[in-house]
Design a protein around this motif. Structure first.
Motif, PDB file in Angstrom:
ATOM      1  N   LEU A 458       9.451  50.623  28.072  1.00 14.08           N
ATOM      2  CA  LEU A 458       8.103  50.865  27.571  1.00 14.08           C
ATOM      3  C   LEU A 458       7.007  50.346  28.491  1.00 14.08           C
ATOM      4  CD1 LEU A 458       7.103  50.553  23.850  1.00 14.08           C
ATOM      5  CD2 LEU A 458       5.506  49.958  25.639  1.00 14.08           C
ATOM      6  N   GLY A 459       7.189  49.185  29.064  1.00 14.06           N
ATOM      7  CA  GLY A 459       6.096  48.590  29.832  1.00 14.06           C
ATOM      8  C   GLY A 459       6.006  49.015  31.273  1.00 14.06           C
ATOM      9  N   GLY A 460       7.006  49.744  31.773  1.00 11.49           N
ATOM     10  CA  GLY A 460       6.989  50.128  33.178  1.00 11.49           C
ATOM     11  C   GLY A 460       6.210  51.403  33.431  1.00 11.49           C
ATOM     12  N   MET A 461       5.975  51.684  34.705  1.00  9.40           N
ATOM     13  CA  MET A 461       5.319  52.939  35.073  1.00  9.40           C
ATOM     14  C   MET A 461       6.380  53.972  35.423  1.00  9.40           C
ATOM     15  SD  MET A 461       1.773  52.118  37.114  1.00  9.40           S
ATOM     16  CE  MET A 461       2.405  51.153  38.472  1.00  9.40           C
ATOM     17  N   PRO A 462       6.179  55.222  34.983  1.00  8.85           N
ATOM     18  CA  PRO A 462       4.978  55.786  34.339  1.00  8.85           C
ATOM     19  C   PRO A 462       4.986  55.714  32.813  1.00  8.85           C
ATOM     20  CG  PRO A 462       6.484  57.554  34.850  1.00  8.85           C
ATOM     21  CD  PRO A 462       7.135  56.296  35.357  1.00  8.85           C
ATOM     22  N   THR A 463       6.117  55.304  32.211  1.00 10.47           N
ATOM     23  CA  THR A 463       6.245  55.390  30.753  1.00 10.47           C
ATOM     24  C   THR A 463       5.129  54.659  30.025  1.00 10.47           C
ATOM     25  OG1 THR A 463       8.645  55.541  30.988  1.00 10.47           O
ATOM     26  CG2 THR A 463       7.798  55.026  28.810  1.00 10.47           C
ATOM     27  N   GLY A 464       4.815  53.441  30.466  1.00 13.47           N
ATOM     28  CA  GLY A 464       3.778  52.664  29.799  1.00 13.47           C
ATOM     29  C   GLY A 464       2.430  53.364  29.827  1.00 13.47           C
ATOM     30  N   ILE A 465       2.056  53.915  30.984  1.00  9.57           N
ATOM     31  CA  ILE A 465       0.777  54.612  31.110  1.00  9.57           C
ATOM     32  C   ILE A 465       0.725  55.812  30.171  1.00  9.57           C
ATOM     33  CG2 ILE A 465      -0.734  55.838  32.705  1.00  9.57           C
ATOM     34  CD1 ILE A 465      -0.410  52.822  33.282  1.00  9.57           C
ATOM     35  N   LEU A 466       1.814  56.573  30.112  1.00 11.49           N
ATOM     36  CA  LEU A 466       1.879  57.752  29.243  1.00 11.49           C
ATOM     37  C   LEU A 466       1.818  57.353  27.768  1.00 11.49           C
ATOM     38  CD1 LEU A 466       4.693  59.644  31.174  1.00 11.49           C
ATOM     39  CD2 LEU A 466       2.240  60.140  31.224  1.00 11.49           C
ATOM     40  N   ILE A 467       2.467  56.255  27.430  1.00 11.33           N
ATOM     41  CA  ILE A 467       2.451  55.767  26.043  1.00 11.33           C
ATOM     42  C   ILE A 467       1.038  55.378  25.628  1.00 11.33           C
ATOM     43  CG2 ILE A 467       3.110  53.810  24.583  1.00 11.33           C
ATOM     44  CD1 ILE A 467       5.320  55.768  24.648  1.00 11.33           C
ATOM     45  N   TYR A 468       0.323  54.633  26.472  1.00 10.31           N
ATOM     46  CA  TYR A 468      -1.021  54.170  26.117  1.00 10.31           C
ATOM     47  C   TYR A 468      -1.974  55.346  25.904  1.00 10.31           C
ATOM     48  CZ  TYR A 468       0.953  49.837  28.024  1.00 10.31           C
ATOM     49  OH  TYR A 468       1.757  48.762  28.290  1.00 10.31           O
ATOM     50  N   ILE A 469      -1.898  56.338  26.784  1.00  7.79           N
ATOM     51  CA  ILE A 469      -2.748  57.523  26.624  1.00  7.79           C
ATOM     52  C   ILE A 469      -2.368  58.280  25.352  1.00  7.79           C
ATOM     53  CG2 ILE A 469      -3.355  59.765  27.619  1.00  7.79           C
ATOM     54  CD1 ILE A 469      -3.007  58.506  30.389  1.00  7.79           C
ATOM     55  N   SER A 470      -1.065  58.403  25.112  1.00  6.28           N
ATOM     56  CA  SER A 470      -0.598  59.117  23.922  1.00  6.28           C
ATOM     57  C   SER A 470      -1.022  58.420  22.635  1.00  6.28           C
ATOM     58  CB  SER A 470       0.929  59.246  23.963  1.00  6.28           C
ATOM     59  OG  SER A 470       1.347  60.033  25.063  1.00  6.28           O
ATOM     60  N   MET A 471      -1.008  57.092  22.634  1.00  7.32           N
ATOM     61  CA  MET A 471      -1.420  56.352  21.441  1.00  7.32           C
ATOM     62  C   MET A 471      -2.857  56.685  21.069  1.00  7.32           C
ATOM     63  SD  MET A 471       0.376  52.675  22.350  1.00  7.32           S
ATOM     64  CE  MET A 471      -0.250  51.747  20.944  1.00  7.32           C
ATOM     65  N   ALA A 472      -3.725  56.751  22.081  1.00  6.75           N
ATOM     66  CA  ALA A 472      -5.129  57.079  21.811  1.00  6.75           C
ATOM     67  C   ALA A 472      -5.270  58.505  21.290  1.00  6.75           C
ATOM     68  CB  ALA A 472      -5.957  56.890  23.083  1.00  6.75           C
ATOM     69  N   VAL A 473      -4.535  59.447  21.870  1.00  6.64           N
ATOM     70  CA  VAL A 473      -4.587  60.836  21.415  1.00  6.64           C
ATOM     71  C   VAL A 473      -4.077  60.959  19.986  1.00  6.64           C
ATOM     72  CG1 VAL A 473      -3.668  63.156  21.779  1.00  6.64           C
ATOM     73  CG2 VAL A 473      -4.376  61.789  23.742  1.00  6.64           C
ATOM     74  N   MET A 474      -2.973  60.290  19.686  1.00  8.22           N
ATOM     75  CA  MET A 474      -2.358  60.367  18.367  1.00  8.22           C
ATOM     76  C   MET A 474      -3.303  59.881  17.269  1.00  8.22           C
ATOM     77  SD  MET A 474       1.324  58.998  19.739  1.00  8.22           S
ATOM     78  CE  MET A 474       1.691  58.047  18.254  1.00  8.22           C
ATOM     79  N   LEU A 475      -4.089  58.843  17.580  1.00  9.00           N
ATOM     80  CA  LEU A 475      -4.987  58.291  16.565  1.00  9.00           C
ATOM     81  C   LEU A 475      -6.387  58.903  16.639  1.00  9.00           C
ATOM     82  CD1 LEU A 475      -3.995  54.512  16.418  1.00  9.00           C
ATOM     83  CD2 LEU A 475      -3.143  56.456  15.106  1.00  9.00           C
ATOM     84  N   ASN A 476      -6.545  59.918  17.474  1.00  9.21           N
ATOM     85  CA  ASN A 476      -7.836  60.602  17.576  1.00  9.21           C
ATOM     86  C   ASN A 476      -7.667  62.102  17.344  1.00  9.21           C
ATOM     87  OD1 ASN A 476     -10.655  60.439  18.068  1.00  9.21           O
ATOM     88  ND2 ASN A 476     -10.364  61.220  20.153  1.00  9.21           N
ATOM     89  N   SER A 477      -6.623  62.460  16.608  1.00  6.62           N
ATOM     90  CA  SER A 477      -6.276  63.872  16.428  1.00  6.62           C
ATOM     91  C   SER A 477      -7.344  64.657  15.687  1.00  6.62           C
ATOM     92  CB  SER A 477      -4.943  63.997  15.678  1.00  6.62           C
ATOM     93  OG  SER A 477      -4.996  63.317  14.437  1.00  6.62           O
ATOM     94  N   GLU A 478      -8.196  63.981  14.897  1.00 10.53           N
ATOM     95  CA  GLU A 478      -9.241  64.701  14.173  1.00 10.53           C
ATOM     96  C   GLU A 478     -10.227  65.374  15.135  1.00 10.53           C
ATOM     97  OE1 GLU A 478     -10.306  60.305  14.390  1.00 10.53           O
ATOM     98  OE2 GLU A 478      -8.570  61.508  13.791  1.00 10.53           O
ATOM     99  N   MET A 479     -10.342  64.857  16.350  1.00  7.60           N
ATOM    100  CA  MET A 479     -11.222  65.473  17.342  1.00  7.60           C
ATOM    101  C   MET A 479     -10.665  66.807  17.837  1.00  7.60           C
ATOM    102  SD  MET A 479     -13.976  63.740  17.864  1.00  7.60           S
ATOM    103  CE  MET A 479     -14.492  64.507  19.398  1.00  7.60           C
ATOM    104  N   LEU A 480      -9.344  66.995  17.686  1.00 11.41           N
ATOM    105  CA  LEU A 480      -8.692  68.203  18.176  1.00 11.41           C
ATOM    106  C   LEU A 480      -8.430  69.209  17.063  1.00 11.41           C
ATOM    107  CD1 LEU A 480      -5.988  66.418  20.371  1.00 11.41           C
ATOM    108  CD2 LEU A 480      -8.293  67.076  21.041  1.00 11.41           C
TER     109      LEU A 480
END
Length: 496
Positions: A458-480
């Protein structure tokens, strides 16, 4: 307000109008003369340097014009930065991620310099949680058990990158088109990683990769004379885990693509190559990503029939690896099968290490300090107790470095994100295709969370970077999500 005050700072006079200004002409002549001198003195190398400078200037112009490019660049860099370190010695390539994120914030501020940045889209609960996680990590600097600031800096990504990426994602990815482009960048570099892995498997490693293996990494990457493929990522564990993660997301995401065959075929290719990358990496724990990921997806669908078929399929996969010897002659299948053996020697060693760490950490609720855990810490603390014991698991690493307090906080953030996003998919999101898109990100994240018990994925690259971006998208789905009145009866006809 005058007309001039409304002109965008990056859209002032350009083209032929600039040539009418003597100052610009003089500057142009000076720049051309300097470039010519460099090219004459350094010849081919000079031309390469000039070309690199030209690309750098063009990139910076595009970045400051469209700051979202910085977010996409961070995804690309997360794949290649560690691998670059094998070819570029004595250069802190890891700082490239810090540089691009800081530049992106600077570009965002400068791009909105006259009208000021509206930070309201970033004012979300996930940003607040990322800030708390950052504060706790900063507190670890003064942890009495910590003895190396350099070690903390080496492990800064565990919180700093999350804190920087989450607000940027909330600010930038506010449409399905932008979400799609993020996944295109992700998918493209995943394909490249798999192709590089296939080259290593079929043709062997190159000189830089061989040198990396000779530094001692052959102990974990050449088993019984067979190479564990690592591509241009940090190691085979990260490669296998990330490719499995990508495959799960791409498989589910492809279901949300209607009336666009090339796009659908692209993500199907990403999925197939991702699963193949997982297999050739020899990373046993990676198999838990599709198992946990697809199980999560079946639950999110809220369909008993789909769930039943899914459980049956996953059960067959489990039976294949646990109770049969089919394909035992294949090196990759044989190694994957050991992940289902509770008596595996490697598993027993990990459990013994965890017993040692449990005793040591019983009186250390805040852990031993970020960057102080596992064999990687030997670079900074060669004689410390924690640097002599392999952590293997991501959660064990967080526990060792940040204590039980840090581990509980970390797990709360992860499960809060998954729980809230799942609730939105099951009960809130109206667009049926967006449901599939967000479900893909949730399922992939759950898979990574499951695999991170056995590997530090989870904490390594690229997985960690992809996870952090995905977390923001997942909790901002109302914008989409699309307005209720725009939903068509037949979901197949919906276009994003």
């Amino acid at each position: 307000m005058t007309l001039e005050s409304n002109i965008h700072p990056f859209e002032n006079y350009s083209g032929s109008s600039r040539l009418a200004k003597p100052g610009f002409v003089v500057l142009l002549l000076v720049v051309v003369s300097v470039f010519a001198l460099i090219a004459a003195k350094m010849q081919l190398l000079g031309i390469g340097v000039l070309f690199g400078l030209f690309l750098g200037v063009v990139y910076l112009y595009l970045l400051f014009t469209k700051p979202i490019i910085g977010l996409y660049t961070s995804v690309a860099l997360s794949f290649i930065l560690i691998g670059m370190g094998r070819y570029v010695k004595d250069v802190q390539v890891g700082l490239g991620m810090d540089a691009i994120l800081i530049l992106t914030y600077l570009a965002l501020i400068m791009n909105k310099f006259r009208e000021r940045v509206n930070w309201a889209p970033a004012a979300k609960d996930i940003t607040f949680l990322a800030f708390i996680w950052l504060c706790y990590s900063l507190f670890e600097i003064v942890n009495p058990e910590a003895h190396s600031m350099a070690a903390w800096f080496s492990g800064r990504g565990v919180s700093v990158y999350m804190f920087l990426l989450v607000p940027l994602t909330l600010m930038f990815i506010n449409s399905n088109r932008k979400l799609d482009f993020f996944l295109y960048v992700w998918g493209t570099f995943s394909i490249l990683a798999s192709l590089k892995g296939i080259m290593q498997l079929k043709f062997g490693v190159d000189y830089a990769e061989q040198a990396w293996l000779n530094e001692g990494n052959y102990k974990t990457h050449i088993l019984f004379g067979k190479l564990r493929v690592f591509s241009f990522l940090s190691d085979a564990g990260q490669f296998g885990g990330n490719q499995a993660y990508t495959a799960v997301v791409a498989t589910i995401y492809s279901m949300a693509i209607k009336n666009n065959k090339p796009k659908k075929l692209f993500f199907v290719a990403v999925a197939i190559l991702g699963f193949y990358g997982m297999i050739i990496s020899g990373t046993r724990g990676a198999i838990s990503i599709p198992l946990a990921g697809f199980m999560t997806f079946f639950v999110l669908r809220k369909n008993i029939k789909v769930l039943s078929y899914g459980v049956a399929l996953l059960a067959l996969v489990f039976i294949f690896f646990r109770f049969t010897t089919i394909g035992q002659g294949n090196d990759q299948i044989r190694r994957m099968r050991t992940a289902f053996d509770p008596n595996d020697a490697s598993l027993q060693v990990r459990l013994d290490n965890q017993k040692l760490l449990k005793k040591y950490l019983a009186s250390r609720p805040f852990g031993g300090g970020i960057g102080h855990g596992g064999v990687k810490a030997q670079r900074y603390l060669p004689n410390a107790f924690l640097s002599q014991v392999a952590t293997d698991s991501w959660y064990v690493l967080v526990w060792v470095e940040q204590g039980i307090v840090g581990l509980l906080l970390h797990l709360f953030i992860l499960f809060y994100t998954v729980g809230k996003a799942s609730y939105k998919v099951m009960f809130k999101i109206r667009d049926p295709l967006l449901k599939l898109k967000i479900a893909a990100l949730i399922s992939g994240m759950v898979g990574v969370m499951a695999a991170s018990y056995g590997n530090a994925v989870l904490g390594g690259m690229p997985t960690g970077i992809l996870i952090y971006i995905s977390m923001a998208v997942m909790l901002n789905s109302e914008m989409l999500d699309i307005p209720k009145e725009e939903i068509q009866p037949n979901p197949i006809k919906i276009k994003n």
